[in-house]
Design a protein around this motif. Structure first.
Motif, PDB file in Angstrom:
ATOM      1  N   THR A  15       0.830  -1.205   0.000  1.00 31.07           N
ATOM      2  CA  THR A  15       0.000   0.000   0.000  1.00 31.07           C
ATOM      3  C   THR A  15       0.863   1.255   0.000  1.00 31.07           C
ATOM      4  OG1 THR A  15      -1.672  -1.227   1.244  1.00 31.07           O
ATOM      5  CG2 THR A  15      -1.918   1.158   1.161  1.00 31.07           C
ATOM      6  N   TRP A  16       1.936   1.277   0.794  1.00 29.99           N
ATOM      7  CA  TRP A  16       2.843   2.425   0.831  1.00 29.99           C
ATOM      8  C   TRP A  16       3.450   2.660  -0.548  1.00 29.99           C
ATOM      9  CZ3 TRP A  16       4.075   6.554   3.566  1.00 29.99           C
ATOM     10  CH2 TRP A  16       5.282   7.208   3.297  1.00 29.99           C
ATOM     11  N   ARG A  17       3.884   1.605  -1.185  1.00 32.13           N
ATOM     12  CA  ARG A  17       4.521   1.734  -2.508  1.00 32.13           C
ATOM     13  C   ARG A  17       3.535   2.224  -3.562  1.00 32.13           C
ATOM     14  NH1 ARG A  17       7.003  -3.021  -0.548  1.00 32.13           N
ATOM     15  NH2 ARG A  17       5.665  -4.361  -1.789  1.00 32.13           N
ATOM     16  N   GLN A  18       2.247   1.982  -3.348  1.00 32.71           N
ATOM     17  CA  GLN A  18       1.232   2.403  -4.311  1.00 32.71           C
ATOM     18  C   GLN A  18       0.783   3.849  -4.114  1.00 32.71           C
ATOM     19  OE1 GLN A  18      -1.755  -0.623  -3.770  1.00 32.71           O
ATOM     20  NE2 GLN A  18      -0.730  -2.053  -5.144  1.00 32.71           N
ATOM     21  N   LEU A  19       1.149   4.459  -2.990  1.00 35.97           N
ATOM     22  CA  LEU A  19       0.800   5.864  -2.773  1.00 35.97           C
ATOM     23  C   LEU A  19       1.624   6.757  -3.700  1.00 35.97           C
ATOM     24  CD1 LEU A  19       0.726   6.220   1.131  1.00 35.97           C
ATOM     25  CD2 LEU A  19      -1.227   5.971  -0.412  1.00 35.97           C
TER      26      LEU A  19
ATOM     27  N   ASP B 134       3.764  10.204  -4.509  1.00 33.50           N
ATOM     28  CA  ASP B 134       4.696  10.974  -3.697  1.00 33.50           C
ATOM     29  C   ASP B 134       3.962  12.068  -2.930  1.00 33.50           C
ATOM     30  OD1 ASP B 134       6.832   9.431  -4.476  1.00 33.50           O
ATOM     31  OD2 ASP B 134       7.499  10.817  -6.048  1.00 33.50           O
ATOM     32  N   GLU B 135       2.949  12.647  -3.547  1.00 30.72           N
ATOM     33  CA  GLU B 135       2.161  13.689  -2.892  1.00 30.72           C
ATOM     34  C   GLU B 135       1.426  13.124  -1.673  1.00 30.72           C
ATOM     35  OE1 GLU B 135       0.347  17.194  -1.778  1.00 30.72           O
ATOM     36  OE2 GLU B 135       2.073  16.862  -3.078  1.00 30.72           O
ATOM     37  N   GLN B 136       0.839  11.942  -1.796  1.00 30.40           N
ATOM     38  CA  GLN B 136       0.142  11.323  -0.665  1.00 30.40           C
ATOM     39  C   GLN B 136       1.121  11.014   0.468  1.00 30.40           C
ATOM     40  OE1 GLN B 136      -1.591   8.165  -3.099  1.00 30.40           O
ATOM     41  NE2 GLN B 136      -3.624   8.758  -2.335  1.00 30.40           N
ATOM     42  N   LYS B 137       2.294  10.509   0.116  1.00 30.23           N
ATOM     43  CA  LYS B 137       3.311  10.222   1.137  1.00 30.23           C
ATOM     44  C   LYS B 137       3.697  11.505   1.858  1.00 30.23           C
ATOM     45  CE  LYS B 137       5.196   6.257  -1.331  1.00 30.23           C
ATOM     46  NZ  LYS B 137       6.309   5.735  -2.121  1.00 30.23           N
ATOM     47  N   HIS B 138       3.892  12.568   1.108  1.00 34.39           N
ATOM     48  CA  HIS B 138       4.240  13.862   1.690  1.00 34.39           C
ATOM     49  C   HIS B 138       3.121  14.354   2.610  1.00 34.39           C
ATOM     50  CE1 HIS B 138       5.977  17.859   2.036  1.00 34.39           C
ATOM     51  NE2 HIS B 138       4.762  18.338   1.789  1.00 34.39           N
ATOM     52  N   GLN B 139       1.883  14.259   2.145  1.00 36.56           N
ATOM     53  CA  GLN B 139       0.739  14.692   2.946  1.00 36.56           C
ATOM     54  C   GLN B 139       0.660  13.909   4.256  1.00 36.56           C
ATOM     55  OE1 GLN B 139      -1.693  17.133   2.668  1.00 36.56           O
ATOM     56  NE2 GLN B 139      -0.309  17.916   1.107  1.00 36.56           N
ATOM     57  N   LEU B 140       0.934  12.634   4.194  1.00 35.20           N
ATOM     58  CA  LEU B 140       0.864  11.794   5.379  1.00 35.20           C
ATOM     59  C   LEU B 140       1.998  12.121   6.349  1.00 35.20           C
ATOM     60  CD1 LEU B 140      -0.350   9.510   7.029  1.00 35.20           C
ATOM     61  CD2 LEU B 140       0.877   7.892   5.578  1.00 35.20           C
ATOM     62  N   ILE B 141       3.226  12.130   5.859  1.00 40.72           N
ATOM     63  CA  ILE B 141       4.387  12.311   6.725  1.00 40.72           C
ATOM     64  C   ILE B 141       4.529  13.757   7.205  1.00 40.72           C
ATOM     65  CG2 ILE B 141       6.913  12.163   6.860  1.00 40.72           C
ATOM     66  CD1 ILE B 141       5.544   9.436   6.782  1.00 40.72           C
ATOM     67  N   GLU B 142       4.507  14.681   6.281  1.00 42.49           N
ATOM     68  CA  GLU B 142       4.778  16.082   6.629  1.00 42.49           C
ATOM     69  C   GLU B 142       3.577  16.784   7.263  1.00 42.49           C
ATOM     70  OE1 GLU B 142       7.848  17.266   6.501  1.00 42.49           O
ATOM     71  OE2 GLU B 142       8.485  15.343   5.663  1.00 42.49           O
ATOM     72  N   ASN B 143       2.390  16.485   6.787  1.00 42.10           N
ATOM     73  CA  ASN B 143       1.192  17.181   7.263  1.00 42.10           C
ATOM     74  C   ASN B 143       0.340  16.341   8.203  1.00 42.10           C
ATOM     75  OD1 ASN B 143       2.003  19.279   5.582  1.00 42.10           O
ATOM     76  ND2 ASN B 143       0.739  18.571   3.887  1.00 42.10           N
ATOM     77  N   GLN B 144       0.788  15.129   8.477  1.00 42.29           N
ATOM     78  CA  GLN B 144       0.041  14.186   9.310  1.00 42.29           C
ATOM     79  C   GLN B 144      -1.424  14.104   8.889  1.00 42.29           C
ATOM     80  OE1 GLN B 144       0.580  14.138  13.508  1.00 42.29           O
ATOM     81  NE2 GLN B 144       2.784  13.930  13.333  1.00 42.29           N
ATOM     82  N   ASN B 145      -1.632  13.920   7.603  1.00 45.02           N
ATOM     83  CA  ASN B 145      -2.977  13.770   7.048  1.00 45.02           C
ATOM     84  C   ASN B 145      -3.465  12.357   7.365  1.00 45.02           C
ATOM     85  OD1 ASN B 145      -5.298  13.550   5.559  1.00 45.02           O
ATOM     86  ND2 ASN B 145      -4.433  14.418   3.688  1.00 45.02           N
TER      87      ASN B 145
END
Length: 115
Positions: A60-64, A66-77
Motif C-alpha cells: 500500500t505504501w509503494r502504491q501511494l 509521492d504527494e500522498q506520502k508527503h501529505q501523510l508524513i509532513e502534514n500528518q494527514n
C-alpha cells in the motif's frame, strides 16, 4: 487489552498465539474489516510517532503517490491512514496506558510483567 490489525496477517497470528499461550484475554479489532478512525489514530500518536506507526514496507505504501506520502508524513494527514488501514504496522497492542507497535515477544513479555 485490545489488539488492532488484520486477521490474515502472519505477525498478527504470532501475536495472538503468544497471548493465547499465556492465557491473556484481549479483544481484536480488524481495521481492514471494521475500519479505523482519526480519533483512535490521534490517541496512538500521543504515545508513538507517525514514523513508528506507518508500514513503509507495505504494498500500500509503494502504491501511494509521492504527494500522498508527503501529505501523510509532513502534514500528518490521517485521512490517508483511515482510507488505507493496511499502511498501519501490525499489530498495535493497547494495554492500559501502553501501546506496542509490531510484535516482539520480549516487548510483550515486558509489558505484561508491569501488571
Amino acid at each position: 487489552m485490545k489488539m488492532y490489525g488484520i486477521s490474515n496477517c502472519d505477525t498478527i497470528k504470532k501475536a495472538k498465539k503468544y497471548l493465547d499461550a499465556n492465557s491473556i484475554d484481549y479483544a481484536f479489532h480488524d481495521y481492514k474489516k471494521s475500519g479505523i478512525d482519526t480519533v483512535t489514530l490521534e490517541q496512538w500518536l500521543k504515545s508513538v510517532s507517525l514514523e513508528t506507526l506507518i508500514n513503509k514496507r507495505s504494498t500500500t505504501w509503494r502504491q501511494l503517490t509521492d504527494e500522498q506520502k508527503h501529505q501523510l508524513i509532513e502534514n500528518q494527514n490521517l485521512a490517508i491512514l483511515v482510507e488505507n488501514p493496511t499502511l498501519i504496522k501490525r499489530p498495535v497492542l493497547i494495554h492500559q496506558q501502553h501501546i506496542l507497535v509490531g510484535f516482539k515477544e520480549a516487548d510483550y513479555q515486558a509489558l505484561l510483567e508491569k501488571e
